[in-house]
Design a protein around this motif. Structure first.
Motif, PDB file in Angstrom:
ATOM      1  N   ILE A  11       1.853   1.426 -11.236  1.00  0.00           N
ATOM      2  CA  ILE A  11       1.102   2.333 -12.104  1.00  0.00           C
ATOM      3  C   ILE A  11      -0.275   1.759 -12.428  1.00  0.00           C
ATOM      4  O   ILE A  11      -1.289   2.474 -12.413  1.00  0.00           O
ATOM      5  N   LYS A  12      -0.344   0.472 -12.696  1.00  0.00           N
ATOM      6  CA  LYS A  12      -1.629  -0.151 -13.027  1.00  0.00           C
ATOM      7  C   LYS A  12      -2.558  -0.181 -11.821  1.00  0.00           C
ATOM      8  O   LYS A  12      -3.777   0.012 -11.963  1.00  0.00           O
ATOM      9  N   ILE A  13      -2.007  -0.434 -10.619  1.00  0.00           N
ATOM     10  CA  ILE A  13      -2.852  -0.479  -9.420  1.00  0.00           C
ATOM     11  C   ILE A  13      -3.415   0.897  -9.095  1.00  0.00           C
ATOM     12  O   ILE A  13      -4.601   1.058  -8.773  1.00  0.00           O
ATOM     13  N   VAL A  14      -2.585   1.930  -9.216  1.00  0.00           N
ATOM     14  CA  VAL A  14      -3.006   3.285  -8.843  1.00  0.00           C
ATOM     15  C   VAL A  14      -3.945   3.881  -9.882  1.00  0.00           C
ATOM     16  O   VAL A  14      -4.952   4.530  -9.546  1.00  0.00           O
ATOM     17  N   VAL A  74       7.458  10.600  -5.816  1.00  0.00           N
ATOM     18  CA  VAL A  74       8.878  10.813  -5.540  1.00  0.00           C
ATOM     19  C   VAL A  74       9.470   9.623  -4.797  1.00  0.00           C
ATOM     20  O   VAL A  74      10.616   9.221  -5.054  1.00  0.00           O
ATOM     21  N   ASP A  75       8.701   9.015  -3.872  1.00  0.00           N
ATOM     22  CA  ASP A  75       9.234   7.876  -3.114  1.00  0.00           C
ATOM     23  C   ASP A  75       9.605   6.712  -4.027  1.00  0.00           C
ATOM     24  O   ASP A  75      10.603   6.029  -3.798  1.00  0.00           O
ATOM     25  N   VAL A  76       8.807   6.476  -5.060  1.00  0.00           N
ATOM     26  CA  VAL A  76       9.105   5.386  -5.995  1.00  0.00           C
ATOM     27  C   VAL A  76      10.369   5.708  -6.788  1.00  0.00           C
ATOM     28  O   VAL A  76      11.247   4.850  -6.970  1.00  0.00           O
ATOM     29  N   VAL A  77      10.462   6.958  -7.268  1.00  0.00           N
ATOM     30  CA  VAL A  77      11.655   7.360  -8.021  1.00  0.00           C
ATOM     31  C   VAL A  77      12.894   7.252  -7.141  1.00  0.00           C
ATOM     32  O   VAL A  77      13.936   6.740  -7.568  1.00  0.00           O
ATOM     33  N   THR A 105       9.149  -0.168   0.931  1.00  0.00           N
ATOM     34  CA  THR A 105       7.850  -0.425   1.555  1.00  0.00           C
ATOM     35  C   THR A 105       6.708   0.288   0.832  1.00  0.00           C
ATOM     36  O   THR A 105       5.542  -0.052   1.039  1.00  0.00           O
ATOM     37  N   VAL A 106       7.041   1.280  -0.036  1.00  0.00           N
ATOM     38  CA  VAL A 106       5.996   1.948  -0.806  1.00  0.00           C
ATOM     39  C   VAL A 106       5.266   0.941  -1.698  1.00  0.00           C
ATOM     40  O   VAL A 106       4.055   1.081  -1.950  1.00  0.00           O
ATOM     41  N   PHE A 107       5.952  -0.074  -2.152  1.00  0.00           N
ATOM     42  CA  PHE A 107       5.319  -1.093  -2.989  1.00  0.00           C
ATOM     43  C   PHE A 107       4.445  -2.032  -2.149  1.00  0.00           C
ATOM     44  O   PHE A 107       3.428  -2.534  -2.623  1.00  0.00           O
ATOM     45  N   LYS A 108       4.835  -2.223  -0.914  1.00  0.00           N
ATOM     46  CA  LYS A 108       4.025  -3.048  -0.021  1.00  0.00           C
ATOM     47  C   LYS A 108       2.750  -2.300   0.371  1.00  0.00           C
ATOM     48  O   LYS A 108       1.654  -2.872   0.411  1.00  0.00           O
ATOM     49  N   ASP A 109       2.896  -0.993   0.631  1.00  0.00           N
ATOM     50  CA  ASP A 109       1.732  -0.184   1.006  1.00  0.00           C
ATOM     51  C   ASP A 109       0.733  -0.076  -0.144  1.00  0.00           C
ATOM     52  O   ASP A 109      -0.483   0.012   0.095  1.00  0.00           O
ATOM     53  N   ALA A 110       1.211  -0.089  -1.363  1.00  0.00           N
ATOM     54  CA  ALA A 110       0.322   0.042  -2.522  1.00  0.00           C
ATOM     55  C   ALA A 110      -0.286  -1.293  -2.941  1.00  0.00           C
ATOM     56  O   ALA A 110      -1.116  -1.322  -3.859  1.00  0.00           O
ATOM     57  N   GLY A 111       0.133  -2.388  -2.330  1.00  0.00           N
ATOM     58  CA  GLY A 111      -0.411  -3.693  -2.665  1.00  0.00           C
ATOM     59  C   GLY A 111       0.325  -4.389  -3.799  1.00  0.00           C
ATOM     60  O   GLY A 111      -0.147  -5.415  -4.308  1.00  0.00           O
TER      61      GLY A 111
END
Length: 870
Positions: A395-398, A458-461, A499-505
């Protein structure tokens, strides 16, 4: 084959159907006067520990009462606490005394305190565990395979797993062991701190159980897990704390201590040892070093691997960190022989200076004995330390630091706004804890998913939801091929979604040992049965009665010596109770038992007399024990819902209608009575449309009893275990909960018959209870609940995987109904569908079920509901 055949005390097998050797029937209450004296001692020592001064005051008050009643010479139990302790010390059974062992070392470690090991005789402890008659219906004598369908094997307790089966086959190769009984030795070690402020108040208890005992007994805090050792905690000066020699020394002391602990059992690992079992038969037992319960840091210590490596496989801790080839003692020995110590460390993650304690015992390999750990690997590890933090970082990165913190504050408000539920820990300030406990993490799992929905993609949820499903399925008391396959599929999906967390950094890699441990769960479940029977939750919970409570009762001066003495006395009392129970000397309530013995009550032949002595709360407990015994015998009872012991008030029907703001109350009760009097009539199911003239007449001045709570008892073995797997929860419907706000709980209602249609969930509907009412009619009493209905939406929410319900309305008004209390299955939990709506700072959780239009039916509020709704 290891068939656990009965034998005599000399080890000679008995003919089939030979009854067990009878016990000595000459047992007395010695060293106590009678049952009341024994239970008073138990109360003073176990239930309500008293200081010497307070106990002396209590005994003098009792003596004064006896003097007033004309019995001045009667001594009330004892005259001092020391007399009570002397009586406990005089108990002859259950004596597994502690002995102290000093460890000597002359290496270059600098100044350090000499390590001291306190251990019990492990053979005596095993005798106590195997011979406990409380486990007679919760004890497996032989390994077995169980199938629910062709090619669908079911595993639950340890003896149903493949590991026990394989070990029994391996042992039975020796002809002298055939016909014997496998006894797996379960160990668990976990360091605990009792006081940070006073310094150096840490202890290293080790616990023992046996794999024959069912998981439910280990989870229900019976005497099935016993403290057997306090391992040394070597200390040295700061100069040498990080010295490699000192670290090696600590690990060597650790393994030497565990070796010394198990040495009394070593002869019985190759030659049978005759033990009396819970069914009173003697059997020839073969001991086997079994599963070791530990968190990841403890697994590193006990398996002799390098930190960040896996103690079970050779997977390299890089990137995905997937499952590798199995580690074994033989493979480790070969690597040490062929490689330099540095290569063994860097390439294979082997600590060359550590020799695991299992190398000293036959058929034991620590790498196959590490158990899956729900508490530290799943709950506190992957969920709390990983996923929750990753979501907040995402949330902070986005959104940036400032906007992200506003969103996180709203997530905290959503968590604090959750409606109450039996057993659900509240978060008044959201997640703003300084120190998280395991219970805090478990409670957050129950409410976290709806709180983040709408704030993250949705992917994170779905990533969080997939892991929660994996976690909840792993917690089930039994598994079959289908549930294990479902876990494997969920794990693959979780690896894809994270991998959504990896893609977001948020993450650069997934080099995380506790997430890597997930890949071993399916295989370890097949080996050892359900993880909830070999989880560190069991050892963590034992810290309270075995360490923390005795420490608080000590004078803090040499506390360990006092703790050990208290544990010995606790074991003696527990063994005495088991011994008395085995001989039928402890039956029912102590008061009713005394009345029967004095012939003041003819309760032995008439159960109704016992009910006259018991108050309503005791009768409720008696019902719970009856249902628990029924479940323990394999006959799972239907859910039972009983109203509270006393009504909140009794008033005329028209007055109750005004209080409850239900002007049609008398009409609804008449239709309810029609349905109850015509249960065999299919038309009675639609009693709301029946002509009122056909319904029984109920006068507006009929006296009604209104209750503010009810108790639901149902079979839920997945949750915290009670006897027989039964669970009890309170359903509240009160206008002033704790003299404050109103609380009206929601429930699942079984509509009966084949009522499965678009508005139900497997034949059940959600309702909110606004009152429990007892209605007298024609000499009978009918118990009912006034409820408000909720209707489910057509599709499950794709992001959270939960059903969404909304209040049923008719012409814009809520739909109320009267239903029989017996139709209530259990309580359920609703959480608001917040969407993108921000929760105000002043919002109070008591308004949660009134302020929103749509609600998630929370399947994560407990394990039973997840199993019911998943």
């Amino acid at each position: 084959m290891m068939l656990a055949l009965p034998c005599n005390k000399y080890g000679h097998f008995l003919p089939p159907n030979t009854p067990p050797t009878p016990l000595n029937d000459n047992i007395t209450w010695e060293p106590f006067d009678d049952r009341a004296t024994f239970e008073f001692v138990e109360w003073v020592v176990e239930d309500s520990p008293q200081s010497h001064a307070n106990l002396k005051k209590l005994l003098r008050i009792l003596a004064a009462k006896f003097t007033t009643d004309g019995m001045p010479d009667y001594c009330p139990f004892y005259r001092s606490k020391q007399q009570i302790l002397d009586a406990i010390d005089a108990i002859e059974c259950g004596e597994a005394l502690w002995r102290t062992v000093a460890v000597r070392y002359r290496g270059p470690l600098g100044p350090h305190s000499p390590p001291i090991l306190h251990i019990r005789n492990s053979l005596e402890v095993v005798k106590t565990l195997v011979g406990n008659p409380e486990f007679v219906n919760h004890f497996d004598y032989v390994p077995f395979k169980e199938y629910t369908a062709p090619d669908c094997r079911q595993v639950s307790n340890m003896m149903s797993g493949q590991w026990s089966f394989d070990k029994a086959d391996e042992i039975s190769i020796d002809p002298s062991t055939q016909g014997g009984m496998l006894v797996p030795i379960v160990l668990g070690a976990d360091k605990t701190t009792v006081s940070v402020a006073t310094g150096h108040q840490e202890f290293y208890p080790t616990y023992m159980s046996i794999g024959n005992i069912h998981n439910s007994m280990r989870r229900s805090h019976r005497e099935s897990v016993i403290p057997v050792a306090f391992l040394p905690i070597p200390h040295t000066s700061r100069e040498f704390e990080d010295d490699e020699d000192f670290r090696v020394f600590k690990k060597q002391v650790y393994h030497s201590s565990l070796t010394a602990l198990l040495m009394p059992l070593r002869p019985g690992m190759t030659k049978p040892h005759v033990l009396r079992c819970p069914d009173l038969h003697f059997r020839r037992a073969i001991f086997q070093a079994g599963p070791f319960i530990a968190d990841y840091l403890e697994q590193v210590y006990v398996s002799g691997v390098v930190y960040m490596w896996c103690g079970q496989c050779l997977s390299i801790p890089k990137d995905d960190f997937l499952e590798g080839d199995r580690r074994t003692h033989e493979l480790t020995a070969m690597i040490r022989e062929l490689c330099t110590p540095k290569d063994a460390w860097v390439i294979f993650g082997i600590n060359p200076d550590v020799e695991p304690f299992t190398t000293h015992f036959p058929r034991a390999d620590i790498h196959e004995l590490l158990t899956p750990d729900i508490l530290h690997q799943l709950v506190k590890g992957v969920f709390k330390d990983h996923l929750v933090e990753w979501v907040l970082d995402y949330i902070k990165i986005v959104h940036g630091e400032r906007v992200g913190n506003k969103i996180i504050d709203d997530i905290d408000r959503r968590i604090s706004a959750v409606a109450p539920f039996p057993g659900l820990r509240r978060f008044p300030q959201g997640r703003k804890f300084k120190q998280w406990t395991g219970d805090d993490s478990k409670a957050l799992m129950k409410v976290f998913l709806p709180a983040i929905a709408g704030h993250v993609p949705v992917d994170v949820v779905q990533c969080v939801k997939t892991f929660l499903d994996f976690c909840y399925i792993a917690r089930r008391p039994s598994h079959d091929s289908n549930s294990i396959h479902a876990m494997e599929e969920l794990l693959v999906r979780f690896h894809d979604l994270r991998t959504v967390f990896k893609d977001a950094g948020v993450r650069d890699d997934f080099e995380l040992p506790r997430q890597h441990a997930l890949v071993h769960f399916p295989r370890m479940i097949r080996q050892f049965g359900s993880p909830n029977g070999v989880c560190s939750t069991i050892t963590e919970s034992k810290h309270i009665p075995a360490v923390k409570k005795p420490w608080r009762e000590s004078n803090r001066r040499n506390p360990l010596e006092q703790i050990l003495l208290k544990l010995v006395r606790k074991s003696k009392l527990a063994s005495a109770r088991v011994n008395y129970g085995r001989h039928g000397m402890i039956n029912g309530d102590v008061l009713s038992d005394a009345l029967r013995n004095l012939d003041l009550e003819d309760a032995a032949s008439d159960d109704s007399d016992v009910e006259d002595v018991l108050d309503p709360e005791q009768l409720e407990d008696a019902l719970f024990r009856e249902l628990a015994a029924q479940a323990a015998a394999g006959d799972v009872p239907q859910a039972e819902v009983t109203l509270s012991a006393w009504p909140a008030y009794k008033k005329r029907a028209h007055v109750v209608a005004q209080i409850l703001q239900q002007p049609r109350l008398v009409e609804m009760l008449r239709r309810f009575l029609y349905a109850q009097l015509n249960l065999d009539n299919p038309d009675a199911e639609n009693h709301a449309n029946v002509d009122l003239l056909q319904c029984p007449f109920l006068h507006a001045r009929t006296l009604l009893s209104v209750y503010h709570s009810a108790t639901a008892v149902f079979y839920a073995p997945s949750d915290v275990a009670n006897p027989g797997g039964m669970t009890r929860e309170m359903i509240r419907s009160t206008p002033r909960w704790w003299k404050g706000h109103a609380r009206y709980d929601t429930v699942l209602v079984n509509l009966g018959g084949d009522a499965v249609h678009a508005e139900t969930i497997d034949g059940m509907m959600v309702a909110r209870v606004h009152a429990f009412v007892s209605v007298p009619y024609d000499g009978n009493t009918y118990e009912c609940a006034i409820v408000r209905w909720y209707v489910r939406e057509e599709q499950i929410d794709l992001a959270t995987g939960m059903w969404i319900v909304h209040p049923e309305l008719e012409n814009g008004h809520p739909v109320y109904d009267v239903i029989p209390v017996a139709s209530i299955v259990r309580a359920c939990h609703l959480i608001s569908v917040y969407g993108r709506t921000r929760v105000p700072d002043t919002f109070h959780f008591s308004d949660s079920l009134d302020a929103f239009n749509r609600y998630y039916l929370n399947m994560y509020v407990d394990y039973h509901l997840h199993e019911l709704l998943y």
